[in-house]
Design a protein around this motif. Structure first.
Motif, PDB file in Angstrom:
ATOM      1  N   GLU A 127       0.831  -1.210   0.000  1.00 27.25           N
ATOM      2  CA  GLU A 127       0.000   0.000   0.000  1.00 27.25           C
ATOM      3  C   GLU A 127       0.859   1.252   0.000  1.00 27.25           C
ATOM      4  O   GLU A 127       1.953   1.272   0.556  1.00 27.25           O
ATOM      5  N   ALA A 128       0.332   2.310  -0.609  1.00 25.99           N
ATOM      6  CA  ALA A 128       0.986   3.615  -0.534  1.00 25.99           C
ATOM      7  C   ALA A 128      -0.072   4.705  -0.543  1.00 25.99           C
ATOM      8  O   ALA A 128      -1.143   4.536  -1.119  1.00 25.99           O
ATOM      9  N   SER A 129       0.224   5.796   0.127  1.00 23.12           N
ATOM     10  CA  SER A 129      -0.635   6.979   0.096  1.00 23.12           C
ATOM     11  C   SER A 129      -0.026   7.962  -0.885  1.00 23.12           C
ATOM     12  O   SER A 129       1.163   8.289  -0.782  1.00 23.12           O
ATOM     13  N   PHE A 130      -0.849   8.431  -1.820  1.00 32.36           N
ATOM     14  CA  PHE A 130      -0.358   9.341  -2.861  1.00 32.36           C
ATOM     15  C   PHE A 130      -1.238  10.578  -2.861  1.00 32.36           C
ATOM     16  O   PHE A 130      -2.465  10.460  -2.892  1.00 32.36           O
ATOM     17  N   PHE A 131      -0.613  11.743  -2.823  1.00 35.22           N
ATOM     18  CA  PHE A 131      -1.358  12.998  -2.691  1.00 35.22           C
ATOM     19  C   PHE A 131      -1.212  13.845  -3.942  1.00 35.22           C
ATOM     20  O   PHE A 131      -0.151  13.878  -4.560  1.00 35.22           O
ATOM     21  N   CYS A 132      -2.296  14.538  -4.298  1.00 36.58           N
ATOM     22  CA  CYS A 132      -2.247  15.514  -5.392  1.00 36.58           C
ATOM     23  C   CYS A 132      -2.978  16.767  -4.955  1.00 36.58           C
ATOM     24  O   CYS A 132      -4.087  16.678  -4.411  1.00 36.58           O
ATOM     25  N   ILE A 133      -2.365  17.916  -5.230  1.00 38.18           N
ATOM     26  CA  ILE A 133      -3.076  19.179  -5.022  1.00 38.18           C
ATOM     27  C   ILE A 133      -3.780  19.501  -6.339  1.00 38.18           C
ATOM     28  O   ILE A 133      -3.195  19.340  -7.412  1.00 38.18           O
ATOM     29  N   CYS A 134      -5.054  19.892  -6.252  1.00 32.61           N
ATOM     30  CA  CYS A 134      -5.907  19.967  -7.451  1.00 32.61           C
ATOM     31  C   CYS A 134      -6.640  21.295  -7.523  1.00 32.61           C
ATOM     32  O   CYS A 134      -7.077  21.821  -6.487  1.00 32.61           O
ATOM     33  N   ASP A 135      -6.828  21.781  -8.747  1.00 28.85           N
ATOM     34  CA  ASP A 135      -7.535  23.059  -8.915  1.00 28.85           C
ATOM     35  C   ASP A 135      -8.812  22.918  -9.743  1.00 28.85           C
ATOM     36  O   ASP A 135      -9.316  23.900 -10.270  1.00 28.85           O
ATOM     37  N   GLY A 136      -9.303  21.701  -9.862  1.00 30.33           N
ATOM     38  CA  GLY A 136     -10.507  21.464 -10.666  1.00 30.33           C
ATOM     39  C   GLY A 136     -10.164  20.920 -12.033  1.00 30.33           C
ATOM     40  O   GLY A 136     -10.923  20.164 -12.634  1.00 30.33           O
ATOM     41  N   GLU A 137      -8.979  21.311 -12.529  1.00 36.43           N
ATOM     42  CA  GLU A 137      -8.543  20.956 -13.875  1.00 36.43           C
ATOM     43  C   GLU A 137      -7.225  20.168 -13.787  1.00 36.43           C
ATOM     44  O   GLU A 137      -7.106  19.063 -14.284  1.00 36.43           O
ATOM     45  N   THR A 138      -6.266  20.774 -13.123  1.00 38.09           N
ATOM     46  CA  THR A 138      -4.920  20.202 -13.020  1.00 38.09           C
ATOM     47  C   THR A 138      -4.741  19.530 -11.657  1.00 38.09           C
ATOM     48  O   THR A 138      -5.168  20.071 -10.641  1.00 38.09           O
ATOM     49  N   ALA A 139      -4.083  18.362 -11.682  1.00 36.24           N
ATOM     50  CA  ALA A 139      -3.657  17.715 -10.442  1.00 36.24           C
ATOM     51  C   ALA A 139      -2.136  17.683 -10.445  1.00 36.24           C
ATOM     52  O   ALA A 139      -1.529  17.214 -11.416  1.00 36.24           O
ATOM     53  N   LEU A 140      -1.524  18.191  -9.389  1.00 38.75           N
ATOM     54  CA  LEU A 140      -0.064  18.146  -9.272  1.00 38.75           C
ATOM     55  C   LEU A 140       0.303  17.152  -8.184  1.00 38.75           C
ATOM     56  O   LEU A 140      -0.209  17.252  -7.065  1.00 38.75           O
ATOM     57  N   PRO A 141       1.198  16.197  -8.494  1.00 33.72           N
ATOM     58  CA  PRO A 141       1.630  15.264  -7.449  1.00 33.72           C
ATOM     59  C   PRO A 141       2.136  16.033  -6.238  1.00 33.72           C
ATOM     60  O   PRO A 141       2.856  17.025  -6.377  1.00 33.72           O
ATOM     61  N   PHE A 142       1.718  15.598  -5.064  1.00 36.17           N
ATOM     62  CA  PHE A 142       2.042  16.329  -3.843  1.00 36.17           C
ATOM     63  C   PHE A 142       2.580  15.368  -2.786  1.00 36.17           C
ATOM     64  O   PHE A 142       2.182  15.396  -1.635  1.00 36.17           O
ATOM     65  N   GLY A 143       3.478  14.485  -3.226  1.00 36.01           N
ATOM     66  CA  GLY A 143       4.171  13.664  -2.245  1.00 36.01           C
ATOM     67  C   GLY A 143       3.520  12.322  -1.984  1.00 36.01           C
ATOM     68  O   GLY A 143       2.368  12.078  -2.316  1.00 36.01           O
ATOM     69  N   THR A 144       4.308  11.457  -1.379  1.00 38.52           N
ATOM     70  CA  THR A 144       3.877  10.092  -1.094  1.00 38.52           C
ATOM     71  C   THR A 144       4.221   9.759   0.361  1.00 38.52           C
ATOM     72  O   THR A 144       5.102  10.387   0.954  1.00 38.52           O
ATOM     73  N   ALA A 145       3.501   8.800   0.905  1.00 40.51           N
ATOM     74  CA  ALA A 145       3.776   8.396   2.290  1.00 40.51           C
ATOM     75  C   ALA A 145       3.303   6.974   2.492  1.00 40.51           C
ATOM     76  O   ALA A 145       2.546   6.429   1.682  1.00 40.51           O
ATOM     77  N   GLN A 146       3.788   6.361   3.565  1.00 42.77           N
ATOM     78  CA  GLN A 146       3.253   5.081   3.979  1.00 42.77           C
ATOM     79  C   GLN A 146       2.757   5.198   5.405  1.00 42.77           C
ATOM     80  O   GLN A 146       3.446   5.729   6.279  1.00 42.77           O
ATOM     81  N   ASP A 147       1.530   4.758   5.607  1.00 48.26           N
ATOM     82  CA  ASP A 147       0.839   4.861   6.893  1.00 48.26           C
ATOM     83  C   ASP A 147       0.974   3.512   7.619  1.00 48.26           C
ATOM     84  O   ASP A 147       1.326   2.514   7.010  1.00 48.26           O
ATOM     85  N   ALA A 181      -4.377  26.671  -6.218  1.00 47.20           N
ATOM     86  CA  ALA A 181      -5.437  25.659  -6.358  1.00 47.20           C
ATOM     87  C   ALA A 181      -6.804  26.336  -6.396  1.00 47.20           C
ATOM     88  O   ALA A 181      -7.658  26.007  -7.226  1.00 47.20           O
ATOM     89  N   VAL A 182      -7.010  27.294  -5.510  1.00 46.50           N
ATOM     90  CA  VAL A 182      -8.305  27.979  -5.443  1.00 46.50           C
ATOM     91  C   VAL A 182      -8.542  28.793  -6.729  1.00 46.50           C
ATOM     92  O   VAL A 182      -9.664  28.862  -7.225  1.00 46.50           O
ATOM     93  N   ASP A 183      -7.459  29.374  -7.263  1.00 48.78           N
ATOM     94  CA  ASP A 183      -7.594  30.262  -8.429  1.00 48.78           C
ATOM     95  C   ASP A 183      -7.446  29.540  -9.761  1.00 48.78           C
ATOM     96  O   ASP A 183      -7.409  30.188 -10.812  1.00 48.78           O
ATOM     97  N   GLY A 184      -7.325  28.213  -9.736  1.00 50.55           N
ATOM     98  CA  GLY A 184      -7.211  27.463 -10.990  1.00 50.55           C
ATOM     99  C   GLY A 184      -5.896  27.699 -11.719  1.00 50.55           C
ATOM    100  O   GLY A 184      -5.843  27.676 -12.947  1.00 50.55           O
ATOM    101  N   GLN A 185      -4.816  27.909 -10.963  1.00 51.92           N
ATOM    102  CA  GLN A 185      -3.534  28.279 -11.569  1.00 51.92           C
ATOM    103  C   GLN A 185      -2.458  27.213 -11.386  1.00 51.92           C
ATOM    104  O   GLN A 185      -1.278  27.494 -11.596  1.00 51.92           O
ATOM    105  N   LEU A 186      -2.829  25.998 -11.020  1.00 44.95           N
ATOM    106  CA  LEU A 186      -1.790  25.001 -10.722  1.00 44.95           C
ATOM    107  C   LEU A 186      -1.032  24.557 -11.956  1.00 44.95           C
ATOM    108  O   LEU A 186       0.080  24.042 -11.858  1.00 44.95           O
ATOM    109  N   GLY A 187      -1.651  24.748 -13.140  1.00 43.77           N
ATOM    110  CA  GLY A 187      -0.976  24.375 -14.382  1.00 43.77           C
ATOM    111  C   GLY A 187       0.375  25.054 -14.558  1.00 43.77           C
ATOM    112  O   GLY A 187       1.232  24.564 -15.285  1.00 43.77           O
ATOM    113  N   HIS A 188       0.573  26.169 -13.862  1.00 44.62           N
ATOM    114  CA  HIS A 188       1.833  26.912 -13.994  1.00 44.62           C
ATOM    115  C   HIS A 188       2.802  26.619 -12.865  1.00 44.62           C
ATOM    116  O   HIS A 188       3.836  27.276 -12.748  1.00 44.62           O
ATOM    117  N   MET A 189       2.459  25.659 -11.996  1.00 42.81           N
ATOM    118  CA  MET A 189       3.239  25.513 -10.767  1.00 42.81           C
ATOM    119  C   MET A 189       3.989  24.185 -10.726  1.00 42.81           C
ATOM    120  O   MET A 189       3.690  23.258 -11.464  1.00 42.81           O
TER     121      MET A 189
END
Ligand code: AMP
Ligand code: GLY
Length: 427
Positions: free
Chosen positions: A191-211, A310-318
């Motif tokens: 198992e792995a936990s995988f995080f993405c920060i999202c703005d409605g359109e774009t998802a950016l990988p935001f790190g991984t962890a094991q619980d 994320a709130v402003d829908g600008q993650l595509g540039h980040m």
């Protein structure tokens, strides 16, 4: 910026610590917060289920961003109500939070958009659920559809266990959450936990962890909210991350947009890395707890900048940058957790325990005069950085051992999989 953080756990203390470090921040409030969060924010005794009270507070204090930590307010539509009042909020709408709030919703989305997950059936009565379980056979997994505070899942090794779990759900063991049940194929893998920060359109990988979900060493005993975690997760190589983005996260983002519920906020995919590739176990629509604690220690970038984007829908540039070090957190819980944690015991030497590379995040703590006492199940989250998981582990337990709390306990083997991998790589 004035920011209001909703929540009171170790996850929120870690978020408060990171938000407080942002040069963009003017003033941070937390509702309701805890004694650790109070070191970073002004804690306010708002009732989180009273959306009007939160909106009024946000207006009175000119709040520029509300950050919602836990899932329940999201599923209850807090983000929708804030947005309707013109208040910016990091976190999904109730419609998008169904990814966590209804396991059946997520399974149907996976089926419709071809996202790899366990084969399943969705049932609103016991006889049909049991017939399906019998037809598949054990091992098999039974899940209450709704939010059940991490308790609604039974991984049944025998058919009898599965049938019992189905009865329990429909007899109300999880309240409304069990009125519908998902029965699904048992998956094997890591198992792995995988995080993405999202703005409605774009998802950016935001790190991984094991619980570490089980309460006892060697992954034994009942499930908990999580007894410890480390980051990064070694199974989530660059190739695996790219594959998960392509096969799981991106189709989810497209699907959610297509059904009119674009996902903004933190998407937390619980993954099983099977021999046939990555499969989705479940989604959460928020940071994990205690996964957030290790992610915040490793995050190099300004969290407020990313949340604003994320709130402003600008993650595509980040992009998101991470420290090279590993991080590991050990949860200290009150004896009796998870069934019936003892409350009220005194915890001493917490502030003295931390050092440069370690932080003690508070979860269920309370101040009584100048004493700190246990006020919940998971009480502290002792978090450390290290050049390896092994080093982070050594540092974290050194701090655990300096905390004077005889009524508390922790697992001593957090990180065991990574520590073993590191030892094998060295040999
Ligand atoms: P959840 O509460 O959905 O995170 O599930 C709790 C745990 O149950 C997961 O972390 C997995 O270890 C296990 N689990 C859930 N679904 C499955 C499945 N289909 N196959 C095997 N294990 C599962
Ligand atoms: N630690 C698992 C969760 O936050 O759901």
């Amino acid at each position: 910026m004035n920011v209001l953080l909703i929540g009171s756990g170790g996850r929120e203390h870690a978020l408060a610590w990171k938000i407080a470090a942002s040069p963009l921040l003017t003033k941070l409030y937390a509702a309701p917060g805890n004694p650790g969060i109070a070191q970073e924010a002004e804690c306010v005794a708002l009732d989180v289920s009273d959306h009007q009270a939160i909106i009024q507070f946000a207006k009175d204090k000119s709040i520029d961003l509300v950050v919602v930590g836990p899932e329940a307010p999201l599923v209850a539509g807090l983000a929708d109500d804030l947005a309707a009042a013109g208040i910016r909020v990091f976190g999904p709408s109730a419609a998008a939070a169904q990814l966590e709030g209804s396991k059946g919703f997520t399974k149907d989305l996976c089926a419709r958009f071809d996202i790899p997950t366990a084969a399943y059936g969705r049932f609103n009565n016991a006889p049909k659920a049991k017939a399906y379980a019998r037809s598949v056979g054990a091992p098999i997994v039974v899940k209450a559809d709704g939010l059940a505070a991490g308790k609604g899942v039974t991984v049944a090794m025998t058919l009898d266990e599965a049938l019992d779990a189905i009865d329990q759900c429909f007899e109300g063991a999880f309240g409304d959450a069990g009125a519908e049940v998902v029965v699904e194929e048992f998956m094997q893998g890591e198992e792995a936990s995988f995080f993405c920060i999202c703005d409605g359109e774009t998802a950016l990988p935001f790190g991984t962890a094991q619980d570490h979900k089980r309460v006892g060493e060697g992954d034994t005993g009942p499930n908990t909210g999580g007894m410890g975690a480390y980051s990064p997760a070694p199974v989530m190589t660059e190739e695996m991350t790219a594959r998960v983005m392509r096969e799981i996260v991106e189709p989810t983002m497209r699907g959610m947009k297509e059904i009119g519920a674009p996902f903004q906020g933190m998407l937390f995919a619980g993954l099983m890395i099977t021999k046939d590739g990555p499969k989705l176990i479940e989604y959460n629509t928020r940071f994990g707890d205690p996964e957030c604690q290790v992610l915040m220690m490793r995050l190099k970038d300004d969290l407020l900048v990313l949340m604003n984007a994320a709130v402003d829908g600008q993650l595509g540039h980040m992009s998101v940058r991470w420290r090279n070090e590993a991080a590991l957190t050990v949860v200290m819980a009150a004896k009796g957790y998870p069934a019936s944690p003892e409350k009220g015991s005194v915890i001493a030497d917490v502030d003295e325990a931390a050092s440069d590379d370690t932080l003690v995040f508070h979860a269920g703590t309370r101040r009584e005069g100048d004493r700190l006492v246990a006020a919940g199940g998971r009480v502290l989250s002792v978090t450390a950085l290290g050049s390896t998981v092994t080093e982070a582990k050594t540092r974290a337990y050194a701090v655990v051992d300096r905390i004077d709390w005889p009524e508390g306990f922790c697992r001593r083997d957090i990180g065991w999989q990574a520590v073993r991998r590191e030892a094998e790589a060295k040999a």
